[in-house]
Design an enzyme around this catalytic site. Structure first.
Site, mmCIF file in Angstrom:
data_model
loop_
_atom_site.group_PDB
_atom_site.id
_atom_site.type_symbol
_atom_site.label_atom_id
_atom_site.label_comp_id
_atom_site.label_asym_id
_atom_site.label_seq_id
_atom_site.Cartn_x
_atom_site.Cartn_y
_atom_site.Cartn_z
ATOM 1 C CG ASP A 1 -1.993 0.929 1.234
ATOM 2 O OD1 ASP A 1 -2.404 1.457 0.012
ATOM 3 O OD2 ASP A 1 -2.151 1.690 2.322
ATOM 4 C CG ASP B 1 -1.903 7.522 1.046
ATOM 5 O OD1 ASP B 1 -1.031 8.549 0.938
ATOM 6 O OD2 ASP B 1 -2.519 7.296 0.023
#
Length: 261
Positions: free
Chosen positions: A10, A12
């Site tokens: 991922d 963020d």
């Protein structure tokens, strides 16, 4: 012969946090490159194109090529291309979504579209939402890039795709099909983009309810890092567990070839 791992991660909360580089991320990615390890950065954010996101990461000092970025907008476009090649869609969203749909040959229209495709935007229009409701009522299939109900801003939470999807669903009685995490479809489309297999790919995320869940359901090993949303305490509230919990991806430096040793 030891297994060669591929990495999905991922963005963020894993690579960056509140527009700042998570300490050690640059060294971690440098080690992946030095070892010839393939990786892909994933995000449910459908606003931006990979080029936009590369520029955003570059401002934090991180060099990630466009080809190593996979968004829910790209996954949605690939999904629709397999379902109805050369179709048409009425789109609520930004350049990340409209560009991805154009690149697979979709026509964007408000006249009898095959699909209503809802993505994220900072300027949701009541007029556009009303048009989407009417088109779904008239038979357009309802697709949404991701189920995230809110998004962050410096002032606080903002309504996001999931919240607006709920509004359209309540008005029409038709549920959307969400493509992004935690749908394992997002993971499988990323695996295809990386030419990788689930058996030797791991997912690194900061959220139990999206990253870890999607990874598990796609058959991947999973690593939860504590630099974003989930904590040791909140992770205990879920009926499933990641393969490992680490403070950050910096803990993998020196272990990228054998992350579970």
């Amino acid at each position: 012969m030891p297994m060669t791992w591929n990495y999905l991660m991922d963005m963020d909360g894993v690579l960056v946090h509140e527009e700042h580089l998570v300490p050690g991320v640059d060294e971690f990615l440098a080690e992946l490159r030095a070892n010839g390890i393939r990786f892909l950065v994933l995000t449910n954010n459908s606003i931006y194109t990979p080029r936009d996101l590369r520029a955003r990461l570059a401002r934090t000092g991180l060099d990630v090529p466009e080809t190593a970025i996979w968004t829910s907008a790209l996954a949605t476009a690939k999904f629709l291309d397999t379902q109805r090649p050369g179709g048409s869609a009425f789109v609520i969203g930004e350049a990340g979504l409209t560009t991805a749909l154009h690149e697979v040959g979709y026509v964007l229209t408000d006249r009898d579209p095959d699909y209503v495709v809802l993505g994220e935007t900072r300027t949701y229009s009541f007029t556009a939402i009303t048009q989407a409701i009417r088109l779904v009522e008239e038979g357009a299939k309802f697709i949404a890039t991701n189920p995230d109900a809110t998004g962050p801003s410096r002032e606080g939470s903002l309504p996001a795709t999931g919240a607006v999807a709920a509004l359209i669903e309540r008005a029409t009685g038709f549920q959307p099909y969400f493509v992004g995490k935690p749908n394992p479809l997002m993971m499988r489309s990323a695996l295809r983009a990386l030419s990788a297999h689930s058996e030797n790919t791991l997912m690194i995320g900061d959220r139990m309810d999206t990253d870890v869940k999607a990874g598990l359901e796609a058959g991947l090993r999973t690593i939860l890092v504590l630099t974003g949303i989930s904590t040791d305490q909140t992770a205990e509230q879920f009926p499933y567990r990641p393969t490992r919990i680490l403070n950050s991806v910096a803990d993998l430096i020196g272990h990228t070839l054998e992350p579970f040793s």
